[in-house]
Design an enzyme around this catalytic site. Structure first.
Site, short mmCIF file in Angstrom:
data_model
loop_
_atom_site.label_atom_id
_atom_site.label_comp_id
_atom_site.label_asym_id
_atom_site.label_seq_id
_atom_site.Cartn_x
_atom_site.Cartn_y
_atom_site.Cartn_z
N ASP A 1 0.98 -1.23 -0.16
CA ASP A 1 0.09 -0.14 -0.15
C ASP A 1 0.92 1.19 0.04
OD1 ASP A 1 -2.14 -1.78 0.31
OD2 ASP A 1 -2.84 -0.83 2.14
N HIS B 1 3.52 -2.65 3.05
CA HIS B 1 3.76 -1.25 2.52
C HIS B 1 4.97 -0.90 1.69
CE1 HIS B 1 0.54 -0.92 5.58
NE2 HIS B 1 0.06 0.33 5.14
#
Length: 263
Positions: free
Chosen positions: A86, A233
């Site tokens: 992400d 992430h």
């Protein structure tokens, strides 16, 4: 005598009347009147009180965001697990992650922010060129987007999709992931209307929270199970710890379950 007295009395009355008519008291005394003055009555006609307007109905509160599945996809549906990243693309971390994935021969899903796509379109093109899946992650990581109006939600998601397709014309965007996992019925509905599946996760090692490299690897190993979707992430901050954990995470998951690409 009586008639003279009557004449004198009449003269006195005339004099008294004249003094009053001129607004001057007939007595030299300046003492106040023995009664209060009578208040003047306004000549303005009284107005009937108006009926107050009906109270506006209470505004229906926006749906509260819920952290959790809420009719979203959180498993792959097969034994193999999926890796998702992400908050990118990031000019420093995303290229290094792509190098690791290419070396491990693993495909992942990149949940990108519109504002980051606008800044680094070449990285989005590389993600697609190397066979990874794209996921809309909102324009600028609005945690409260799901609680906004349907029109605002739709505008945000469309703007992000348009920016992605400006970088890579015609590319598929099969998924939407709400920042923070704060889902509401409205954002689930809008993402589906725009042709995107709401994508949640099953494993969250909290690599976004200054978690050490060994701890990230440990948490993924403890939480993962067949069909898990792993949240990691490649943007949003210093991702050196995540990049440090990825080789161990990838090799362990490949060995235990296999790693699949979400389509």
């Amino acid at each position: 005598m009586r008639s003279r007295t009557a004449v004198v009395a009449g003269l006195v009355l005339v004099l008294l009347s004249a003094g009053c008519a001129n607004g001057k008291p007939t007595s030299s005394s300046s003492s106040p009147l023995p009664y209060p003055p009578i208040p003047l009555v306004s000549a303005t006609p009284s107005v009937a009180p108006t009926t107050p307007p009906p109270a506006k109905p209470a505004r229906k509160p926006a749906a509260r965001a819920r952290i959790g599945p809420l009719n979203t996809q959180r498993m792959t549906g097969v034994r193999a697990v999926a890796l998702t990243f992400d908050d990118g693309p990031h000019p420093r971390w995303t290229p290094k992650l792509l190098d690791q994935l290419r070396q491990a021969k693993v495909k992942a899903t990149f949940c990108v922010l519109g504002v980051r796509v606008k800044s680094y379109p070449a990285l989005v093109r590389r993600i697609v060129r190397e066979g990874h899946t794209l996921c809309n992650h909102s324009w600028r990581h609005d945690l409260d987007l799901g609680s906004r109006s349907t029109g605002q939600i739709r505008a945000d998601l469309r703007r992000t999709n348009q920016e992605i397709q400006r970088a890579v014309p015609g590319v598929r965007i099969p998924y939407y992931r709400q920042p923070g996992g704060r889902w509401t019925p409205a954002i689930v509905q809008v993402s589906r209307e725009l042709g995107m599946k709401p994508l949640h996760w099953d494993v969250d090692p909290a690599d976004w929270d200054d978690t050490s490299t060994p701890e990230i690897s440990k948490r993924v190993a403890q939480q993962a199970r067949p069909g898990s979707i792993v949240l990691l992430h490649d943007g949003g901050g210093d991702r050196s710890r995540t990049l440090g954990a990825c080789p161990t995470v990838i090799s362990s998951l490949k060995r235990k379950y296999g790693i699949t690409r979400l389509r």
